[in-house]
Design a protein around this motif. Structure first.
Motif, short mmCIF file in Angstrom:
data_model
loop_
_atom_site.label_atom_id
_atom_site.label_comp_id
_atom_site.label_asym_id
_atom_site.label_seq_id
_atom_site.Cartn_x
_atom_site.Cartn_y
_atom_site.Cartn_z
N ALA A 12 6.14 1.75 -2.37
CA ALA A 12 5.46 2.81 -3.12
C ALA A 12 3.98 2.48 -3.27
CB ALA A 12 6.11 2.98 -4.49
N ALA A 13 3.68 1.20 -3.50
CA ALA A 13 2.29 0.77 -3.63
C ALA A 13 1.54 0.93 -2.32
CB ALA A 13 2.23 -0.69 -4.09
N VAL A 14 2.19 0.61 -1.20
CA VAL A 14 1.58 0.78 0.12
C VAL A 14 1.30 2.25 0.39
CG1 VAL A 14 2.01 0.63 2.61
CG2 VAL A 14 2.56 -1.32 1.13
N ASN A 15 2.29 3.11 0.11
CA ASN A 15 2.11 4.55 0.31
C ASN A 15 0.98 5.09 -0.55
OD1 ASN A 15 4.22 4.58 2.13
ND2 ASN A 15 5.74 5.25 0.65
N GLY A 16 0.90 4.59 -1.79
CA GLY A 16 -0.16 5.02 -2.70
C GLY A 16 -1.54 4.64 -2.19
N PHE A 17 -1.64 3.41 -1.70
CA PHE A 17 -2.92 2.93 -1.18
C PHE A 17 -3.38 3.78 0.00
CE2 PHE A 17 -4.91 0.35 2.21
CZ PHE A 17 -6.13 0.09 1.59
N TYR A 18 -2.49 4.02 0.96
CA TYR A 18 -2.89 4.78 2.14
C TYR A 18 -3.11 6.26 1.83
CZ TYR A 18 -2.48 0.84 5.28
OH TYR A 18 -2.68 -0.37 5.90
N SER A 19 -2.45 6.76 0.80
CA SER A 19 -2.68 8.14 0.37
C SER A 19 -4.08 8.28 -0.21
CB SER A 19 -1.63 8.54 -0.67
OG SER A 19 -1.88 9.85 -1.15
N ILE A 20 -4.48 7.31 -1.03
CA ILE A 20 -5.83 7.32 -1.60
C ILE A 20 -6.86 7.19 -0.49
CG2 ILE A 20 -7.46 6.06 -3.06
CD1 ILE A 20 -5.05 5.23 -4.79
N GLN A 21 -6.59 6.27 0.45
CA GLN A 21 -7.52 6.06 1.56
C GLN A 21 -7.69 7.33 2.40
OE1 GLN A 21 -6.61 3.70 5.30
NE2 GLN A 21 -7.92 2.22 4.24
N LYS A 22 -6.58 8.00 2.68
CA LYS A 22 -6.63 9.23 3.47
C LYS A 22 -7.46 10.30 2.77
CE LYS A 22 -3.59 12.61 5.73
NZ LYS A 22 -2.17 13.00 5.97
N THR A 23 -7.27 10.41 1.45
CA THR A 23 -8.02 11.40 0.68
C THR A 23 -9.50 11.03 0.64
OG1 THR A 23 -6.08 11.83 -0.71
CG2 THR A 23 -8.22 12.56 -1.54
N ASP A 106 -10.19 0.59 -3.98
CA ASP A 106 -10.44 -0.84 -4.16
C ASP A 106 -9.42 -1.46 -5.12
OD1 ASP A 106 -12.58 -0.72 -2.46
OD2 ASP A 106 -14.10 -0.60 -4.04
N GLU A 107 -9.10 -0.74 -6.17
CA GLU A 107 -8.14 -1.24 -7.15
C GLU A 107 -6.74 -1.31 -6.55
OE1 GLU A 107 -6.68 -2.95 -10.42
OE2 GLU A 107 -8.81 -2.54 -10.03
N ALA A 108 -6.36 -0.29 -5.79
CA ALA A 108 -5.05 -0.28 -5.14
C ALA A 108 -4.92 -1.42 -4.14
CB ALA A 108 -4.82 1.06 -4.44
N LEU A 109 -6.01 -1.73 -3.45
CA LEU A 109 -6.02 -2.83 -2.49
C LEU A 109 -5.82 -4.17 -3.20
CD1 LEU A 109 -6.36 -3.85 0.38
CD2 LEU A 109 -8.84 -3.83 0.03
N LYS A 110 -6.49 -4.34 -4.33
CA LYS A 110 -6.32 -5.57 -5.11
C LYS A 110 -4.87 -5.73 -5.56
CE LYS A 110 -11.05 -5.63 -6.98
NZ LYS A 110 -11.87 -5.49 -8.22
N GLN A 111 -4.26 -4.62 -5.97
CA GLN A 111 -2.87 -4.68 -6.41
C GLN A 111 -1.93 -5.08 -5.28
OE1 GLN A 111 -2.32 -0.76 -8.03
NE2 GLN A 111 -3.42 -1.20 -9.92
N LEU A 112 -2.19 -4.59 -4.07
CA LEU A 112 -1.38 -4.96 -2.92
C LEU A 112 -1.49 -6.45 -2.64
CD1 LEU A 112 -1.77 -2.19 -0.18
CD2 LEU A 112 0.20 -2.67 -1.62
N LYS A 113 -2.70 -6.98 -2.74
CA LYS A 113 -2.93 -8.39 -2.45
C LYS A 113 -2.16 -9.29 -3.41
CE LYS A 113 -7.50 -7.85 -0.33
NZ LYS A 113 -8.95 -8.14 -0.42
N TYR A 114 -2.03 -8.83 -4.66
CA TYR A 114 -1.25 -9.60 -5.63
C TYR A 114 0.25 -9.40 -5.41
CZ TYR A 114 -5.36 -10.84 -8.44
OH TYR A 114 -6.55 -11.37 -8.86
N ALA A 115 0.64 -8.18 -5.09
CA ALA A 115 2.06 -7.84 -4.97
C ALA A 115 2.76 -8.61 -3.87
CB ALA A 115 2.23 -6.34 -4.75
N VAL A 116 2.09 -8.80 -2.72
CA VAL A 116 2.75 -9.47 -1.59
C VAL A 116 3.08 -10.93 -1.89
CG1 VAL A 116 1.84 -7.97 0.21
CG2 VAL A 116 0.51 -9.97 -0.51
N ARG A 117 2.39 -11.51 -2.85
CA ARG A 117 2.62 -12.92 -3.17
C ARG A 117 3.99 -13.15 -3.81
NH1 ARG A 117 -1.71 -15.93 -2.33
NH2 ARG A 117 -3.73 -14.88 -2.02
N ASP A 118 4.65 -12.08 -4.22
CA ASP A 118 5.99 -12.21 -4.81
C ASP A 118 7.06 -12.39 -3.73
OD1 ASP A 118 5.03 -11.93 -7.38
OD2 ASP A 118 5.30 -9.76 -7.43
N PHE A 119 6.69 -12.26 -2.47
CA PHE A 119 7.68 -12.31 -1.40
C PHE A 119 7.62 -13.63 -0.64
CE2 PHE A 119 7.01 -7.90 -2.39
CZ PHE A 119 8.26 -7.30 -2.21
#
Length: 289
Positions: A12-23, A106-119
């Motif tokens: 969902a976070a990935v989809n949100g990031f690319y949706s913002i980027q597309k817009t 930019d904020e969504a990208l930062k969140q992705l960078k933190y989120a992947v560290r959980d895996f």
């Protein structure tokens, strides 16, 4: 060990990031288009492909926007004052929207960078692969379900990198498969459609593959070796440099997915198919398209 809820949230976070980027890209294109019309030019490229003048124009517009809003608590059409570059309130509002989208992206990208560290697969494999950044890692982790991938070829097929009738899978009519769906009346219907994830394929080939080429890591070496080999094969003598490059990128990404399969399945405590070693061997010797 990951869980499906965790992966769904990342998706969902990935989809949100690319949706913002597309817009953001669409709004940026509109801004540049509007201002190019003023100087007699009709733009036709996406924002990421803008020329240097257009990029400078966007930069100037954002600087102009910040100058207009400096010290203004509430901006309304009645209180708006043009500064020469932004001449009316509608233009100001469009640039304001663009500026907010940049901040949100930019904020969504930062969140992705933190989120992947959980895996585990990120910390124990993807993080160390040259050419795979946090955003691409998020696309990979959220895009593939390693629990369903019994073989390396399962990853290839889902990403549209498998071979059909001697050719790489595509949207061609002969590559479509029969699919079942429920129509608006609740009736089960059948249609022909693609069998792979087009978004994932685009990111793997168009972004990750190009990223590998720009690095000096393991996968750049694989790319170079394969490209050199096929460039000197009579069977590919008539192919263009672009075609050879695309073949080498596709080969490199497929071999990366073989490595991903082994490391990810192992981390998740899942059985690794005996075909893993065969797939690896075939790829190394160039026997898999």
């Amino acid at each position: 060990m990951e869980n499906q809820l965790q992966r769904s949230m990342l998706k969902a976070a990935v989809n949100g990031f690319y949706s913002i980027q597309k817009t953001r890209i669409r709004v940026g294109n509109n801004i540049v288009s509007n201002f190019k019309v003023k100087i007699g030019q009709e733009p036709s490229q996406p924002e990421d492909a803008l020329d240097a003048d257009s990029k400078r124009l966007l930069k100037s517009l954002r600087e102009s926007y910040k100058k207009i809003t400096d010290g203004v608590a509430t901006m309304t059409p009645r209180r708006f004052k043009e500064d020469g570059l932004i001449s009316d309130f509608s233009e100001f509002a469009l640039v304001q929207q663009y500026d907010r989208l940049v901040t949100n992206e930019d904020e969504a990208l930062k969140q992705l960078k933190y989120a992947v560290r959980d895996f585990d697969i990120y910390r124990n494999f993807l993080e160390d692969v040259k050419g795979v950044g946090p955003t691409m890692a998020a696309v990979i982790i959220s895009g593939f379900d390693i629990h369903k991938a019994e073989y390396p070829s399962s990853l290839w097929a889902y990403a549209g990198l498998d071979v059909v009738k001697g050719a790489g899978r595509s949207r061609k009519k002969e590559h479509l498969v029969e699919q079942t769906y429920t129509d608006a009346e609740g009736k089960e219907q059948k249609k022909m459609g693609i069998s792979f994830n087009p978004f994932l394929k685009t990111k793997l080939i168009g972004v990750l593959g190009s990223s590998f080429v720009k690095t000096n890591g393991k996968y750049r070496e694989i790319y170079d070796n394969y490209k050199h080999r096929i460039s000197n094969m009579p069977a590919h003598a008539e192919k263009s440099k672009g075609h050879i490059n695309n073949m080498a990128i596709r080969y490199t990404v497929k071999l990366f997915l073989v490595d991903l399969y082994y490391n990810w399945r192992k981390l998740e405590g899942l059985p690794v198919a005996a075909e893993y070693s065969k797939a690896k061997l075939k790829m190394i010797h160039g026997k898999a398209a």
